[in-house]
Every structure is written in structure tokens, then in C-alpha cells.
Design a protein around this motif. Structure first.
Motif, PDB file in Angstrom:
ATOM      1  N   GLU A 198       0.830  -1.207   0.000  1.00  0.00           N
ATOM      2  CA  GLU A 198       0.000   0.000   0.000  1.00  0.00           C
ATOM      3  C   GLU A 198       0.865   1.258   0.000  1.00  0.00           C
ATOM      4  OE1 GLU A 198      -2.671  -0.264   3.299  1.00  0.00           O
ATOM      5  OE2 GLU A 198      -3.586  -2.134   2.592  1.00  0.00           O
ATOM      6  N   LYS A 199       1.967   1.212   0.724  1.00  0.00           N
ATOM      7  CA  LYS A 199       2.869   2.359   0.796  1.00  0.00           C
ATOM      8  C   LYS A 199       3.546   2.627  -0.542  1.00  0.00           C
ATOM      9  CE  LYS A 199       6.979   4.007   3.299  1.00  0.00           C
ATOM     10  NZ  LYS A 199       7.977   3.668   4.356  1.00  0.00           N
ATOM     11  N   ARG A 200       3.890   1.562  -1.261  1.00  0.00           N
ATOM     12  CA  ARG A 200       4.655   1.707  -2.502  1.00  0.00           C
ATOM     13  C   ARG A 200       3.776   1.745  -3.753  1.00  0.00           C
ATOM     14  NH1 ARG A 200       9.390  -2.053  -3.537  1.00  0.00           N
ATOM     15  NH2 ARG A 200       9.968  -0.277  -4.832  1.00  0.00           N
ATOM     16  N   TYR A 201       2.492   1.476  -3.591  1.00  0.00           N
ATOM     17  CA  TYR A 201       1.579   1.364  -4.740  1.00  0.00           C
ATOM     18  C   TYR A 201       1.616   2.613  -5.623  1.00  0.00           C
ATOM     19  CZ  TYR A 201      -2.828   0.813  -7.318  1.00  0.00           C
ATOM     20  OH  TYR A 201      -3.781   0.726  -8.307  1.00  0.00           O
ATOM     21  N   VAL A 202       1.376   3.766  -5.046  1.00  0.00           N
ATOM     22  CA  VAL A 202       1.320   5.001  -5.835  1.00  0.00           C
ATOM     23  C   VAL A 202       2.678   5.342  -6.455  1.00  0.00           C
ATOM     24  CG1 VAL A 202       0.984   7.505  -5.691  1.00  0.00           C
ATOM     25  CG2 VAL A 202      -0.722   5.950  -4.721  1.00  0.00           C
ATOM     26  N   PRO A 203       3.786   5.302  -5.698  1.00  0.00           N
ATOM     27  CA  PRO A 203       5.088   5.580  -6.330  1.00  0.00           C
ATOM     28  C   PRO A 203       5.427   4.625  -7.476  1.00  0.00           C
ATOM     29  CG  PRO A 203       5.281   5.734  -3.953  1.00  0.00           C
ATOM     30  CD  PRO A 203       3.923   5.173  -4.228  1.00  0.00           C
ATOM     31  N   LEU A 204       5.128   3.332  -7.314  1.00  0.00           N
ATOM     32  CA  LEU A 204       5.433   2.372  -8.375  1.00  0.00           C
ATOM     33  C   LEU A 204       4.555   2.600  -9.600  1.00  0.00           C
ATOM     34  CD1 LEU A 204       5.925  -0.924  -6.312  1.00  0.00           C
ATOM     35  CD2 LEU A 204       7.691   0.456  -7.433  1.00  0.00           C
ATOM     36  N   LEU A 205       3.287   2.941  -9.372  1.00  0.00           N
ATOM     37  CA  LEU A 205       2.399   3.223 -10.496  1.00  0.00           C
ATOM     38  C   LEU A 205       2.831   4.501 -11.210  1.00  0.00           C
ATOM     39  CD1 LEU A 205      -0.063   2.436 -12.124  1.00  0.00           C
ATOM     40  CD2 LEU A 205      -1.506   3.593 -10.435  1.00  0.00           C
ATOM     41  N   GLY A 206       3.189   5.511 -10.427  1.00  0.00           N
ATOM     42  CA  GLY A 206       3.669   6.756 -11.022  1.00  0.00           C
ATOM     43  C   GLY A 206       4.934   6.548 -11.834  1.00  0.00           C
ATOM     44  N   GLU A 207       5.820   5.704 -11.339  1.00  0.00           N
ATOM     45  CA  GLU A 207       7.062   5.401 -12.053  1.00  0.00           C
ATOM     46  C   GLU A 207       6.771   4.723 -13.387  1.00  0.00           C
ATOM     47  OE1 GLU A 207      10.694   2.271 -11.343  1.00  0.00           O
ATOM     48  OE2 GLU A 207      10.058   3.477  -9.622  1.00  0.00           O
ATOM     49  N   THR A 208       5.820   3.798 -13.391  1.00  0.00           N
ATOM     50  CA  THR A 208       5.451   3.103 -14.629  1.00  0.00           C
ATOM     51  C   THR A 208       4.871   4.078 -15.644  1.00  0.00           C
ATOM     52  OG1 THR A 208       5.020   1.051 -13.416  1.00  0.00           O
ATOM     53  CG2 THR A 208       4.010   1.258 -15.587  1.00  0.00           C
ATOM     54  N   ILE A 209       4.010   4.975 -15.187  1.00  0.00           N
ATOM     55  CA  ILE A 209       3.411   5.971 -16.079  1.00  0.00           C
ATOM     56  C   ILE A 209       4.481   6.889 -16.658  1.00  0.00           C
ATOM     57  CG2 ILE A 209       1.936   8.030 -16.106  1.00  0.00           C
ATOM     58  CD1 ILE A 209       0.082   6.534 -14.146  1.00  0.00           C
ATOM     59  N   ASN A 210       5.364   7.366 -15.822  1.00  0.00           N
ATOM     60  CA  ASN A 210       6.420   8.265 -16.309  1.00  0.00           C
ATOM     61  C   ASN A 210       7.329   7.572 -17.319  1.00  0.00           C
ATOM     62  OD1 ASN A 210       5.755  10.663 -14.921  1.00  0.00           O
ATOM     63  ND2 ASN A 210       6.683   9.886 -13.036  1.00  0.00           N
ATOM     64  N   LYS A 211       7.629   6.297 -17.073  1.00  0.00           N
ATOM     65  CA  LYS A 211       8.501   5.556 -17.989  1.00  0.00           C
ATOM     66  C   LYS A 211       7.863   5.397 -19.367  1.00  0.00           C
ATOM     67  CE  LYS A 211      11.297   2.686 -14.863  1.00  0.00           C
ATOM     68  NZ  LYS A 211      11.565   1.293 -14.410  1.00  0.00           N
ATOM     69  N   VAL A 212       6.568   5.049 -19.393  1.00  0.00           N
ATOM     70  CA  VAL A 212       5.941   4.809 -20.695  1.00  0.00           C
ATOM     71  C   VAL A 212       5.785   6.106 -21.475  1.00  0.00           C
ATOM     72  CG1 VAL A 212       3.477   5.009 -20.067  1.00  0.00           C
ATOM     73  CG2 VAL A 212       4.194   3.399 -21.841  1.00  0.00           C
ATOM     74  N   VAL A 213       5.525   7.205 -20.779  1.00  0.00           N
ATOM     75  CA  VAL A 213       5.419   8.502 -21.461  1.00  0.00           C
ATOM     76  C   VAL A 213       6.776   8.918 -22.012  1.00  0.00           C
ATOM     77  CG1 VAL A 213       4.900  10.957 -21.155  1.00  0.00           C
ATOM     78  CG2 VAL A 213       3.399   9.235 -20.138  1.00  0.00           C
ATOM     79  N   GLU A 214       7.832   8.688 -21.238  1.00  0.00           N
ATOM     80  CA  GLU A 214       9.185   9.031 -21.689  1.00  0.00           C
ATOM     81  C   GLU A 214       9.569   8.259 -22.946  1.00  0.00           C
ATOM     82  OE1 GLU A 214      11.771   8.301 -18.411  1.00  0.00           O
ATOM     83  OE2 GLU A 214      10.956   9.947 -17.191  1.00  0.00           O
ATOM     84  N   LYS A 215       9.103   7.026 -23.070  1.00  0.00           N
ATOM     85  CA  LYS A 215       9.417   6.217 -24.254  1.00  0.00           C
ATOM     86  C   LYS A 215       8.952   6.882 -25.546  1.00  0.00           C
ATOM     87  CE  LYS A 215       9.440   1.463 -22.417  1.00  0.00           C
ATOM     88  NZ  LYS A 215       8.741   0.148 -22.451  1.00  0.00           N
ATOM     89  N   THR A 216       7.891   7.665 -25.467  1.00  0.00           N
ATOM     90  CA  THR A 216       7.317   8.289 -26.664  1.00  0.00           C
ATOM     91  C   THR A 216       7.918   9.662 -26.952  1.00  0.00           C
ATOM     92  OG1 THR A 216       5.538   9.365 -25.419  1.00  0.00           O
ATOM     93  CG2 THR A 216       5.130   7.123 -26.218  1.00  0.00           C
ATOM     94  N   GLY A 217       8.719  10.179 -26.021  1.00  0.00           N
ATOM     95  CA  GLY A 217       9.251  11.526 -26.185  1.00  0.00           C
ATOM     96  C   GLY A 217       8.263  12.607 -25.791  1.00  0.00           C
ATOM     97  N   LEU A 218       7.134  12.201 -25.215  1.00  0.00           N
ATOM     98  CA  LEU A 218       6.125  13.152 -24.763  1.00  0.00           C
ATOM     99  C   LEU A 218       6.360  13.494 -23.297  1.00  0.00           C
ATOM    100  CD1 LEU A 218       3.007  11.344 -26.293  1.00  0.00           C
ATOM    101  CD2 LEU A 218       4.128  13.376 -27.233  1.00  0.00           C
ATOM    102  N   SER A 219       5.554  14.414 -22.786  1.00  0.00           N
ATOM    103  CA  SER A 219       5.522  14.693 -21.357  1.00  0.00           C
ATOM    104  C   SER A 219       4.096  14.470 -20.868  1.00  0.00           C
ATOM    105  CB  SER A 219       5.956  16.133 -21.071  1.00  0.00           C
ATOM    106  OG  SER A 219       5.025  17.049 -21.624  1.00  0.00           O
ATOM    107  N   LEU A 220       3.917  14.386 -19.560  1.00  0.00           N
ATOM    108  CA  LEU A 220       2.578  14.151 -19.017  1.00  0.00           C
ATOM    109  C   LEU A 220       1.591  15.241 -19.433  1.00  0.00           C
ATOM    110  CD1 LEU A 220       2.949  12.746 -15.386  1.00  0.00           C
ATOM    111  CD2 LEU A 220       1.653  11.753 -17.280  1.00  0.00           C
TER     112      LEU A 220
END
Length: 310
Positions: free
Chosen positions: A205-227
């Protein structure tokens, strides 16, 4: 590049009400209040007098209603599901659906590799399989199952699951809803899922949000876009509070996360993101050229996100 050509879903009309059907969920009134007031869950669909095969067939059959998708072009049917066993031993739900609908050219199989995140795994599989086919080839990704026991239906301190099915037709030759990038991260220390110890659950529960946020940031970075380039997030419907925390963590507008279906349907396993996609399309909430995310998490624990261009 894989694209979504069509989508459809089926949600039964019958509903449990979280605040009143306490015995069904094996919860008390105080717990029900948390699920409704804090988590945003209100009604939970359940399939009455139909089988899981019927449930899935109803969603897949909608893909062919207007005749624009030819059955002979469907070369693969991938059933992504969460529970490892969804019907009696020896029966293949997806092969039965294939037979009923006359999809004779298709190879049908299932995957439950990453629980509720298996839906995005199926996109990856479809992309690889279609590269070996001719230009007219398409695949169906379908996700659907029933919450057949209280253990499957109630995720403690998190969500309540409902019965639903959703399906998409994908190909490599359409110009709309293109899959630009996919990120799937699995953290094996949480592999026991709903059977985590109390200490392990607190850590998850403590790590859920940080890990999800990390996954989102990584996939967006792959495209060269920003959030800031992402028009909308189509989430799994686990609860409201987790998405509010995530929005704050990644500094993304909560209003741009499509949360309308949480109160109506609860968490319908891997179908959530496809149900939300279908509704967003029908409501014309995206415009040509918009970028959007599908985001989901599977217990076990797998965090998955995909960037699409509308």
C-alpha cells in the motif's frame, strides 16, 4: 504499429448495492461505508442466469454488428483474465465463444499472466502475432469473467469486483488509436497477492502510488512526450482514492482521469480499461491526434501502462 479498430462491452443489468448487500460481500456496515464514501463504490454488476461463456460472447458479438469487421479476417482471439480458473476443469471458454460465433479462421487462447494487467499483456502478444500475418489480419482481445466467490469479489481495503466483459479488434493497418508505447513492470515480492501478510500488505500500500507513477512516467518518456501532452488517463476502476493520490503524486489533473464508471460498475477485473475506452469514444471525449493512457495494476504485483494516439 498496433491499432484499435473497434471496441464493445457487456455489463449485466442486475446489480448488488454495496451499502445493503452486506452478506454477499461478507462485510459489515462500517466497512460498506468505507467502500462507498471513500473508495467511491456503489453498485456492483452480477451476471444472473448466464454463464461466463455467455458473458464473453455478448461482448465479442457486438464487434460484428454493423458488418465492417469480417469474421474471416480474425486470426487470433486472446482472452485475458485474472482468475486462473474461470469455469469447470476441461472446458475452454474462449474456444466455445469462437465456435458459437463462427470465427473459424482464428486461433483462440487465454492468458492470466499478470492478473488484471493481463489485458495490456494481450496487446503486446497481438502485436507480435499479427506481424506474421497478411495485411488484412486482425485479432480480438477480450477480457471477461465473474466474481464467483467472496474471496475473488472483495479485495480487502481496496475494491469490490463485478461481472463484465469487454473486447477490442486490433490490427497493424489502421490509422486510429495507435499503440505508441507499453510499459509492464512486475514486482515479485508481492506475488502472494491477496494472501500477503499484514506487514507485506502495508508495504505494498505504501509503494503502490510511487510504483504506479514510475510506470506511467517511464511509458510517457518512451514516446518523447511529457505528461502535459496526455489528454486523458483511462484507468482500472479499483477505487477513487488511489487515483486521487496518484494524480497528486505525478502532478496530473484528477479531472483528466476517467473515473465515472467506478460507482456504476466497481472493479471489473481486466475489463475496466476497455470499458472506459469504449465509453470515452462514445462520448467523444477525445479528438483526433490526442494522446491518452491506459493504466492498470494486477495483484502479484504488475504495473502496466500504454500510450495511444487517438
Amino acid at each position: 504499429m498496433l491499432s484499435i479498430e473497434r471496441s464493445a462491452y457487456f455489463v449485466p443489468d442486475t446489480r448488488f448495492v454495496v451499502q445493503t448487500d452486506l452478506a454477499r460481500f461478507n462485510i459489515n456496515a462500517a466497512q460498506a461505508k468505507v467502500f462507498t464514501k471513500i473508495y467511491g463504490l456503489n453498485q456492483i454488476p452480477y451476471a444472473k442466469d448466464i454463464s461466463v461463456t455467455d458473458l464473453i460472447e455478448k461482448s465479442v458479438s457486438k464487434l460484428f454488428v454493423d458488418g465492417t469487421v469480417r469474421k474471416q479476417d480474425i486470426k487470433f482471439i486472446i482472452h485475458a483474465h485474472t482468475a486462473k480458473v474461470i469455469t469447470r476443469f476441461g472446458q475452454s471458454v474462449i474456444r466455445e465463444v469462437k465456435s458459437r460465433l463462427g470465427l473459424l479462421s482464428a486461433t483462440a487462447f487465454g492468458t492470466s499472466l499478470n492478473n488484471c494487467a493481463s489485458t495490456l499483456n494481450a496487446f503486446e502478444m497481438a502485436a507480435m502475432l499479427l506481424t506474421c500475418q497478411d495485411k488484412t489480419a486482425k485479432a480480438i482481445i477480450v477480457t471477461g469473467e465473474m466474481a464467483f466467490t467472496p474471496t475473488v469479489q472483495v479485495i480487502p481495503n481496496t475494491s469490490i469486483t463485478g461481472d463484465a466483459a469487454a473486447a477490442v479488434v486490433v490490427s497493424l493497418n489502421d490509422h486510429n488509436n495507435k499503440l505508441l508505447a507499453l510499459e509492464i513492470n512486475t514486482y515479485g515480492k508481492y506475488s502472494r497477492g491477496i494472501w500477503l501478510s499484514e506487514e507485506e500488505s502495508k508495504d505494498f500500500e505504501k509503494r503502490y502510488v510511487p510504483l504506479l507513477g514510475e510506470t506511467i512516467n517511464k511509458v510517457v518518456e518512451k514516446t518523447g512526450l511529457s505528461l502535459s501532452d496526455i489528454k486523458m488517463i483511462l484507468p482500472h476502476n479499483v477505487n477513487l482514492i488511489s487515483w486521487a493520490k496518484l494524480a497528486k503524486h505525478i502532478d496530473y489533473p484528477l479531472a483528466n482521469i476517467y473515473l465515472e464508471n467506478i460507482s456504476k460498475y466497481g472493479h471489473c477485473f481486466g475489463a475496466d480499461i476497455l470499458i472506459n475506452f469504449t465509453d470515452v469514444q462514445s462520448r467523444q471525449l477525445l479528438n483526433k491526434g490526442d494522446y491518452y493512457l491506459m493504466v492498470t495494476v494486477g495483484l502479484g504485483a504488475t504495473f502496466a501502462a500504454a500510450v495511444f494516439k487517438y
